[in-house]
Design a protein around this motif. Sequence first.
Motif, PDB file in Angstrom:
ATOM      1  N   ALA A 359       0.841  -1.194   0.000  1.00 56.57           N
ATOM      2  CA  ALA A 359       0.000   0.000   0.000  1.00 56.57           C
ATOM      3  C   ALA A 359       0.880   1.250   0.000  1.00 56.57           C
ATOM      4  O   ALA A 359       2.012   1.221   0.492  1.00 56.57           O
ATOM      5  CB  ALA A 359      -0.906  -0.006   1.228  1.00 56.57           C
ATOM      6  N   PRO A 360       0.382   2.354  -0.566  1.00 57.37           N
ATOM      7  CA  PRO A 360       1.226   3.539  -0.732  1.00 57.37           C
ATOM      8  C   PRO A 360       1.888   4.040   0.543  1.00 57.37           C
ATOM      9  O   PRO A 360       3.062   4.415   0.523  1.00 57.37           O
ATOM     10  CB  PRO A 360       0.251   4.584  -1.295  1.00 57.37           C
ATOM     11  CG  PRO A 360      -0.795   3.779  -1.991  1.00 57.37           C
ATOM     12  CD  PRO A 360      -0.938   2.520  -1.190  1.00 57.37           C
ATOM     13  N   ASP A 361       1.165   4.035   1.673  1.00 59.72           N
ATOM     14  CA  ASP A 361       1.758   4.598   2.878  1.00 59.72           C
ATOM     15  C   ASP A 361       2.985   3.805   3.336  1.00 59.72           C
ATOM     16  O   ASP A 361       3.984   4.387   3.780  1.00 59.72           O
ATOM     17  CB  ASP A 361       0.719   4.694   3.998  1.00 59.72           C
ATOM     18  CG  ASP A 361       0.076   3.356   4.344  1.00 59.72           C
ATOM     19  OD1 ASP A 361       0.088   2.447   3.483  1.00 59.72           O
ATOM     20  OD2 ASP A 361      -0.448   3.226   5.463  1.00 59.72           O
ATOM     21  N   VAL A 362       2.945   2.496   3.185  1.00 62.51           N
ATOM     22  CA  VAL A 362       4.074   1.661   3.582  1.00 62.51           C
ATOM     23  C   VAL A 362       5.159   1.677   2.508  1.00 62.51           C
ATOM     24  O   VAL A 362       6.344   1.896   2.792  1.00 62.51           O
ATOM     25  CB  VAL A 362       3.620   0.211   3.850  1.00 62.51           C
ATOM     26  CG1 VAL A 362       4.820  -0.672   4.211  1.00 62.51           C
ATOM     27  CG2 VAL A 362       2.568   0.171   4.945  1.00 62.51           C
ATOM     28  N   LEU A 363       4.771   1.446   1.266  1.00 66.73           N
ATOM     29  CA  LEU A 363       5.739   1.338   0.165  1.00 66.73           C
ATOM     30  C   LEU A 363       6.501   2.635  -0.032  1.00 66.73           C
ATOM     31  O   LEU A 363       7.729   2.637  -0.181  1.00 66.73           O
ATOM     32  CB  LEU A 363       5.010   0.948  -1.122  1.00 66.73           C
ATOM     33  CG  LEU A 363       5.889   0.666  -2.336  1.00 66.73           C
ATOM     34  CD1 LEU A 363       6.732  -0.587  -2.117  1.00 66.73           C
ATOM     35  CD2 LEU A 363       5.028   0.505  -3.594  1.00 66.73           C
ATOM     36  N   VAL A 370      15.135   4.338   1.798  1.00 64.32           N
ATOM     37  CA  VAL A 370      16.216   3.800   0.960  1.00 64.32           C
ATOM     38  C   VAL A 370      16.827   4.903   0.096  1.00 64.32           C
ATOM     39  O   VAL A 370      18.058   5.011  -0.021  1.00 64.32           O
ATOM     40  CB  VAL A 370      15.684   2.650   0.079  1.00 64.32           C
ATOM     41  CG1 VAL A 370      16.741   2.227  -0.951  1.00 64.32           C
ATOM     42  CG2 VAL A 370      15.274   1.460   0.941  1.00 64.32           C
ATOM     43  N   LEU A 371      15.981   5.718  -0.510  1.00 65.81           N
ATOM     44  CA  LEU A 371      16.438   6.757  -1.427  1.00 65.81           C
ATOM     45  C   LEU A 371      16.961   8.002  -0.722  1.00 65.81           C
ATOM     46  O   LEU A 371      17.530   8.886  -1.372  1.00 65.81           O
ATOM     47  CB  LEU A 371      15.301   7.151  -2.377  1.00 65.81           C
ATOM     48  CG  LEU A 371      14.804   6.050  -3.312  1.00 65.81           C
ATOM     49  CD1 LEU A 371      13.555   6.505  -4.053  1.00 65.81           C
ATOM     50  CD2 LEU A 371      15.892   5.642  -4.303  1.00 65.81           C
ATOM     51  N   GLU A 372      16.719   8.080   0.588  1.00 65.20           N
ATOM     52  CA  GLU A 372      17.137   9.238   1.373  1.00 65.20           C
ATOM     53  C   GLU A 372      16.542  10.527   0.796  1.00 65.20           C
ATOM     54  O   GLU A 372      17.208  11.537   0.619  1.00 65.20           O
ATOM     55  CB  GLU A 372      18.674   9.320   1.426  1.00 65.20           C
ATOM     56  CG  GLU A 372      19.299   8.083   2.063  1.00 65.20           C
ATOM     57  CD  GLU A 372      20.807   8.047   1.941  1.00 65.20           C
ATOM     58  OE1 GLU A 372      21.394   9.021   1.426  1.00 65.20           O
ATOM     59  OE2 GLU A 372      21.414   7.039   2.372  1.00 65.20           O
ATOM     60  N   ARG A 373      15.227  10.442   0.527  1.00 70.95           N
ATOM     61  CA  ARG A 373      14.482  11.578  -0.012  1.00 70.95           C
ATOM     62  C   ARG A 373      13.178  11.734   0.761  1.00 70.95           C
ATOM     63  O   ARG A 373      12.667  10.754   1.323  1.00 70.95           O
ATOM     64  CB  ARG A 373      14.166  11.370  -1.503  1.00 70.95           C
ATOM     65  CG  ARG A 373      15.375  11.456  -2.403  1.00 70.95           C
ATOM     66  CD  ARG A 373      14.987  11.269  -3.869  1.00 70.95           C
ATOM     67  NE  ARG A 373      14.042  12.270  -4.341  1.00 70.95           N
ATOM     68  CZ  ARG A 373      14.374  13.490  -4.731  1.00 70.95           C
ATOM     69  NH1 ARG A 373      15.627  13.879  -4.673  1.00 70.95           N
ATOM     70  NH2 ARG A 373      13.445  14.333  -5.167  1.00 70.95           N
ATOM     71  N   PRO A 374      12.601  12.930   0.775  1.00 70.31           N
ATOM     72  CA  PRO A 374      11.297  13.110   1.406  1.00 70.31           C
ATOM     73  C   PRO A 374      10.244  12.244   0.727  1.00 70.31           C
ATOM     74  O   PRO A 374      10.267  12.049  -0.495  1.00 70.31           O
ATOM     75  CB  PRO A 374      11.005  14.604   1.205  1.00 70.31           C
ATOM     76  CG  PRO A 374      12.339  15.228   0.962  1.00 70.31           C
ATOM     77  CD  PRO A 374      13.158  14.204   0.254  1.00 70.31           C
ATOM     78  N   VAL A 375       9.311  11.748   1.480  1.00 66.83           N
ATOM     79  CA  VAL A 375       8.331  10.825   0.938  1.00 66.83           C
ATOM     80  C   VAL A 375       7.445  11.482  -0.118  1.00 66.83           C
ATOM     81  O   VAL A 375       6.900  10.808  -0.991  1.00 66.83           O
ATOM     82  CB  VAL A 375       7.479  10.224   2.083  1.00 66.83           C
ATOM     83  CG1 VAL A 375       6.538  11.268   2.666  1.00 66.83           C
ATOM     84  CG2 VAL A 375       6.723   8.988   1.624  1.00 66.83           C
ATOM     85  N   ASP A 376       7.300  12.804  -0.051  1.00 65.85           N
ATOM     86  CA  ASP A 376       6.484  13.498  -1.046  1.00 65.85           C
ATOM     87  C   ASP A 376       7.307  14.015  -2.224  1.00 65.85           C
ATOM     88  O   ASP A 376       6.794  14.752  -3.071  1.00 65.85           O
ATOM     89  CB  ASP A 376       5.722  14.664  -0.395  1.00 65.85           C
ATOM     90  CG  ASP A 376       6.644  15.685   0.252  1.00 65.85           C
ATOM     91  OD1 ASP A 376       7.851  15.387   0.415  1.00 65.85           O
ATOM     92  OD2 ASP A 376       6.154  16.784   0.602  1.00 65.85           O
ATOM     93  N   PRO A 380       9.127  13.239  -9.711  1.00 64.92           N
ATOM     94  CA  PRO A 380      10.448  13.315 -10.344  1.00 64.92           C
ATOM     95  C   PRO A 380      11.476  13.908  -9.400  1.00 64.92           C
ATOM     96  O   PRO A 380      11.133  14.513  -8.381  1.00 64.92           O
ATOM     97  CB  PRO A 380      10.206  14.216 -11.546  1.00 64.92           C
ATOM     98  CG  PRO A 380       9.047  15.062 -11.161  1.00 64.92           C
ATOM     99  CD  PRO A 380       8.164  14.197 -10.301  1.00 64.92           C
ATOM    100  N   LEU A 381      12.747  13.737  -9.771  1.00 68.05           N
ATOM    101  CA  LEU A 381      13.833  14.156  -8.887  1.00 68.05           C
ATOM    102  C   LEU A 381      14.003  15.658  -8.844  1.00 68.05           C
ATOM    103  O   LEU A 381      14.464  16.202  -7.845  1.00 68.05           O
ATOM    104  CB  LEU A 381      15.151  13.486  -9.322  1.00 68.05           C
ATOM    105  CG  LEU A 381      15.167  11.963  -9.241  1.00 68.05           C
ATOM    106  CD1 LEU A 381      16.511  11.421  -9.663  1.00 68.05           C
ATOM    107  CD2 LEU A 381      14.808  11.460  -7.842  1.00 68.05           C
ATOM    108  N   ALA A 382      13.682  16.331  -9.924  1.00 70.60           N
ATOM    109  CA  ALA A 382      13.901  17.794  -9.979  1.00 70.60           C
ATOM    110  C   ALA A 382      12.960  18.511  -9.026  1.00 70.60           C
ATOM    111  O   ALA A 382      11.853  18.065  -8.781  1.00 70.60           O
ATOM    112  CB  ALA A 382      13.683  18.275 -11.410  1.00 70.60           C
TER     113      ALA A 382
END
Length: 382
Positions: A359-363, A370-376, A380-382
């Motif tokens: 489900a989106p909240d878990v995945l 893992v990506l060390e990025r904000p969940v929102d 895209p990366l930009a």
Amino acid sequence: MNRRNLLSAALALPLIPALPAFAQTARPPMRTRWNVVGSEGYDAIAFLGALSGRDLYRRYYAADADAFAARLPAAIRADIPRLADESDKSSFGLLWPVLANVLSGAGVTTLDSVIGLLADLSRVRPSFERNPGREESDWIWLTASAPRLHAVFTALRAAGFPAFRRGRLGAGFDARIAEVSRALGGYDVVRWQEKLTGRTFDPVVNVVLLAFSKPHGAKMQGQTFLQAADYDTATTVRIAAHEMLHPPFPMDGAAAKGALAILEKDPLIPRIVREHDPKWGYTTLDGMLNEDMAQALDQLISEALGVARNPADRWRQADDGIHVLAAGLYGLLRADKWVEAGGDIEQWLGRAAAAGRLAPDVLHATAARVLERPVDRLWPLA
């Protein structure tokens, strides 16, 4: 793009250490048997990428393509980009990797073998019907395009492609094959693939070194993959770890269908499939699941073998960052200590779907860690 993607981009990113849990254990008997060869026929197919004029290939082979294209009739030079465009817009997918895969089961060796197969597709049909990555619409496209492809490869032969390729590879190519064979000898990829999927693999892994295959590592039918002759050992091991996994489980099975039903409702993953640059492939949801589960598993295998890239760097940098699903699946597998436990990956996927872990909240939260990025801001990366 093809729904059963066969491609892997080999990025030269920093390695991370092997998993410490296995550093002190005794090494079991070697399961993997490496067979390293070259192939004029596959190189001729791969050279279609450079001759198509696409930047994806010209960044590596512009000088080669320009020098050789001057030898070809104008009509052939003009038709290769058209064939590539038409292939992309059909179910067939990226022209040269998919064509190589489709013909591979019928015996690709020399350029003459490619020409012979395109002249008589009845020799290709039996292996096509056994190929889990292909669909009947692909055969329809190939049948319609075979006369033009036959004309292209006949023109390559007339223009001296075999000698051109030998000149590009140089006199040391046989020594390079021997060098790669020796370097791979200690990497037991097949043992790890069997442990982490619950499947049995052929122990023989065929590595075909090519002059013109960048940026792809491409899986053929059976335990064979194509890669550039100058890739280093770590890259070769990572490609082998990845390509032999396709598909990681039956894409028409209950577990895959259940996962796809959940992912179809995800606000992000289907949008990535729809909106990313199609030059990377993976333009169907089942193609993305196939690819990204293989990437998640190959990351674990590469870590166990000591040749892994940092996962955050890998998935942020590869293919414009589209493999968010791979990062999420990898994070879930790491949480389950899958390297230590192993098991049937299809059953794992079914359990993960049933438990709400896709489900989106878990995945998304797992992928963000893992990506060390904000969940929102996963894509895209930009």
